[in-house]
Scaffold this motif. Structure first.
Motif, PDB file in Angstrom:
ATOM      1  N   TYR A  31      37.010  41.894  28.059  1.00  0.00           N
ATOM      2  CA  TYR A  31      36.741  40.455  27.973  1.00  0.00           C
ATOM      3  C   TYR A  31      36.708  39.995  26.515  1.00  0.00           C
ATOM      4  N   GLY A  34      40.040  39.996  25.258  1.00  0.00           N
ATOM      5  CA  GLY A  34      40.705  38.842  25.864  1.00  0.00           C
ATOM      6  C   GLY A  34      40.333  37.545  25.174  1.00  0.00           C
ATOM      7  N   SER A 112      43.243  39.527  30.725  1.00  0.00           N
ATOM      8  CA  SER A 112      42.149  38.588  30.488  1.00  0.00           C
ATOM      9  C   SER A 112      42.532  37.571  29.414  1.00  0.00           C
ATOM     10  N   VAL A 165      37.249  33.584  34.205  1.00  0.00           N
ATOM     11  CA  VAL A 165      38.023  34.672  33.602  1.00  0.00           C
ATOM     12  C   VAL A 165      37.176  35.943  33.553  1.00  0.00           C
ATOM     13  N   TRP A 166      35.884  35.792  33.268  1.00  0.00           N
ATOM     14  CA  TRP A 166      35.000  36.955  33.234  1.00  0.00           C
ATOM     15  C   TRP A 166      34.940  37.629  34.606  1.00  0.00           C
ATOM     16  N   THR A 169      38.139  39.377  35.204  1.00  0.00           N
ATOM     17  CA  THR A 169      38.250  40.569  34.371  1.00  0.00           C
ATOM     18  C   THR A 169      37.430  41.711  34.971  1.00  0.00           C
TER      19      THR A 169
END
Lengths: 236, 265
Positions: A31, A34, A112, A165-166, A169
Motif C-alpha cells: 500500500y 502504491g 495498488s 484501494v487499501w 490491496t
C-alpha cells in the motif's frame, strides 16, 4: 474440532496468526509503495512532460486492465529473468530466483499504485481552482502551495477512494499465495489440506480478513473526519 | 520632500503597456496601457467580456500576457518565450515577490476551506514572509477587528456569510501589507444586503490612501471612491477620466450606452 485452532505443535492457531501477520506486512508495504507510485503517476499525468504522461497512462491502463494474478506471475518469472540477466552482466552465471515476499510486495504494490493514481488524480482535480489562485496571488511558491493548500484539500477528496484501494490491496495479497508465500490464505490452504477441514480454516481466515478490514475502515473514517474539518462542521 | 522621495512618488504603483492576451481564437486584450499612481483608486468598468478581469489578472500574472509590459512600482516583470513561442515569466521567484506586494481579492472569496479565518490570515505572513507566529496572530487580530470580524476568528469559511467571507479575504490580503490592491468584482457574488459591509471596508482602505485597482459593477461606489475610471470595451480602453468626467459627461457612445444600462439595473 476447535483444538485444531489451538496454539502449538498440534494446533494451527500460531500458523494462522503468523499468516495474518505476513498478510498485514505485505499489504502495508504494498500500500505504501502504491501510494508513492500513485502520487508520482498522478503528478506525471497532471503536469508531467509528454513522455512521462504517456508512461503513466500506459502503466495505469495495463496494470488495471490485467488480472492481478497475472501481474504476480509475470513479475515472478519475468522478474527473475530480468535480475538473472543483470546478474549475468556482472559475471554471475547462476540461476536467480526472487523471493516470494519481494515479488508479492512489488506486484501487489504495482496494482495498488495504478488504482491509487486514479484516485489521487481525481482528488487533485476536484480542488477548486480558486483555492490555488488565492495562494499564488499571495506569492506562495509551488511547493508551498502543494504542501499547505493542495495536499490537505486533495486528501479530503482522496480518502474515501484510498480506503477502497487499501481494502483491495489487502485482498489482493491472497493472490501472492500462488508463489507459496506463507500469508494467511496460504496457511489456511495448507491447514485445510492437512486436516481435511477446509470449511473451518477458510471460515476462520475469512473472519480474520473481516476483522482487519473492519478495523481499518474505522481508521479511515477517523482520518476522513479530520480531513473534512471546516466542511462537515457547518452541516453538523 | 527630498529628491529620491519625489522620484519614488513619481513612479507609478502599477504601469501596464501594450498588453495583449488571447484565449485560443479569442483576443481578450488588444493592447491596453494603463497606469495607477501611488495612492490612486482606479475603477475598471465595462460589460462582461470586455477584458477588465483579465487585465487585472495580468497585473499579478495569474494570467500570462502574450505581449506587453507590466511594471509594479517601476520593477518590470521579466518575460521570455518558451519553445512553443508562448510568453512565460522569466523568473518565477520575481513573480512570487511581486505577488507578495500586490494583494488580490476575488469574486468568489477563495478563503481556504480547510483553515479557520485566523489560519487563513496568518498563512502567507508566516510561510511566505517568515514572520513569527505570535506576531502574525497579533497582527491578524488587529485586521479582524478592522474588518469587524473579531468574533469569527476561529470560524471556518463555510460557517460564515458571503459578506463575512469577503471581509476575511480582505484581511488575509492586508496581512501581507500589499503596496497595490487588486479587487476582482469583490461584491458580485454577494446577496444585495451584504454588499454594503464589504464596500464599507473598501471605502476605509481608499480613505487610508491605499493604491487600488477595482473591477466592479457598483457604479455608485466607483464614482464615489475612485480617482480615475477606465471603461473597457472589447479588449481596448474606450474612455478614461475622472469619475465626474466619465459618469457626468461620457464622450463615447458605447460608454454612454453602458452607463445607461448599468444605471437602469
Amino acid at each position: 474440532m476447535l483444538d485444531l485452532l489451538s496454539y502449538g505443535a498440534t494446533g494451527w492457531g500460531d500458523e494462522l496468526l503468523q499468516g495474518a501477520g505476513m498478510t498485514l506486512l505485505v499489504a502495508v508495504l504494498a500500500y505504501l509503495i502504491g501510494l508513492g507510485a500513485g502520487c508520482l503517476t498522478a503528478a506525471a499525468k497532471l503536469s508531467g512532460p509528454l513522455p512521462l504522461r504517456w508512461l503513466a497512462a500506459t502503466y495505469t491502463t495495463v496494470v488495471r486492465g490485467v488480472p492481478a494474478l497475472l501481474v504476480i506471475w509475470l513479475l515472478f518469472y519475468g522478474g527473475s529473468g530480468l535480475v538473472g540477466w543483470m546478474a549475468g552482466l556482472f559475471g554471475y552465471g547462476g540461476r536467480v530466483e526472487l523471493s516470494a515476499f519481494a515479488v508479492g510486495v512489488a506486484s501487489v504494490g504495482l496494482v495498488s499504485g495504478a488504482y491509487a493514481a486514479e484516485v489521487i488524480r481525481g482528488a487533485v482535480q476536484a480542488v477548486p481552482k480558486g483555492q490555488l489562485e488565492a495562494a499564488r496571488a499571495l506569492g506562495m511558491h509551488r511547493l508551498l502551495i502543494l504542501r499547505r493548500i493542495l495536499a490537505p484539500q486533495a486528501l479530503r477528496y482522496a480518502l474515501p477512494g484510498l480506503g477502497n484501494v487499501w481494502q483491495m490491496t489487502l485482498k489482493d495479497t491472497t493472490l501472492v499465495s500462488v508463489v507459496s508465500l506463507a500469508e494467511l490464505m496460504r496457511q489456511a490452504y495448507v491447514a485445510s489440506g492437512t486436516t481435511r477441514q477446509p470449511f473451518l480454516f477458510y471460515l476462520v481466515a475469512a473472519l480474520i480478513y473481516l476483522v482487519i478490514t473492519t478495523l481499518s475502515e474505522t481508521g479511515f473514517r477517523a482520518l476522513s473526519r479530520r480531513a473534512d474539518r471546516g466542511v462537515r462542521r457547518a452541516t453538523a | 520632500m527630498n529628491l529620491s522621495a519625489a522620484a519614488a512618488k513619481s513612479v507609478p504603483a502599477v504601469q501596464v503597456e501594450g498588453l495583449h492576451k488571447r484565449f485560443g481564437e479569442n483576443e481578450v486584450l488588444k493592447g491596453v496601457s494603463l497606469s495607477a499612481a501611488q495612492g490612486e483608486v482606479v475603477a475598471l468598468i465595462g460589460s462582461s467580456g470586455s477584458g477588465k478581469s483579465t487585465l487585472l489578472r495580468c497585473i499579478n500574472l495569474l494570467e500570462t500576457p502574450d505581449d506587453g509590459r507590466v511594471l509594479i512600482q517601476g520593477e518590470e516583470i521579466a518575460m521570455k518565450k518558451d519553445r512553443a513561442g508562448r510568453a512565460q515569466p522569466a523568473d518565477s521567484r520575481q513573480v512570487d515577490r511581486i505577488r507578495q506586494r500586490c494583494g488580490m481579492v476575488f469574486q468568489s472569496f477563495n478563503l481556504w476551506t480547510h483553515m479557520t479565518v485566523l489560519e487563513n490570515i496568518i498563512e502567507a505572513p508566516v510561510h511566505v514572509l517568515g514572520r513569527n507566529r505570535e506576531e502574525a496572530v497579533a497582527r491578524a487580530e488587529g485586521l479582524l477587528a478592522k474588518v469587524g470580524l473579531s468574533a469569527k476568528r476561529d470560524a471556518y469559511p463555510s460557517q460564515m456569510s458571503g459578506g463575512q467571507q469577503q471581509r476575511a479575504a480582505i484581511a488575509r490580503m492586508l496581512a501581507m501589507d500589499p503596496q497595490v490592491m487588486l479587487f476582482d468584482e469583490p461584491t458580485s457574488a454577494l446577496d444585495p444586503e451584504l454588499v454594503g459591509e464589504v464596500l464599507k471596508v473598501m471605502r476605509d482602505l481608499a480613505d487610508e490612501g491605499a493604491t487600488m485597482l477595482l473591477v466592479t459593477h457598483e457604479m455608485a461606489f466607483a464614482r464615489e471612491v475612485s480617482h480615475k475610471v477606465v471603461f473597457l470595451h472589447q479588449g481596448r480602453i474606450e474612455e478614461q477620466g475622472t469619475p465626474d468626467e466619465l459618469f457626468g459627461n461620457p464622450q463615447s457612445e458605447r460608454c454612454r450606452q453602458f452607463l445607461m444600462r448599468e444605471g437602469g439595473r
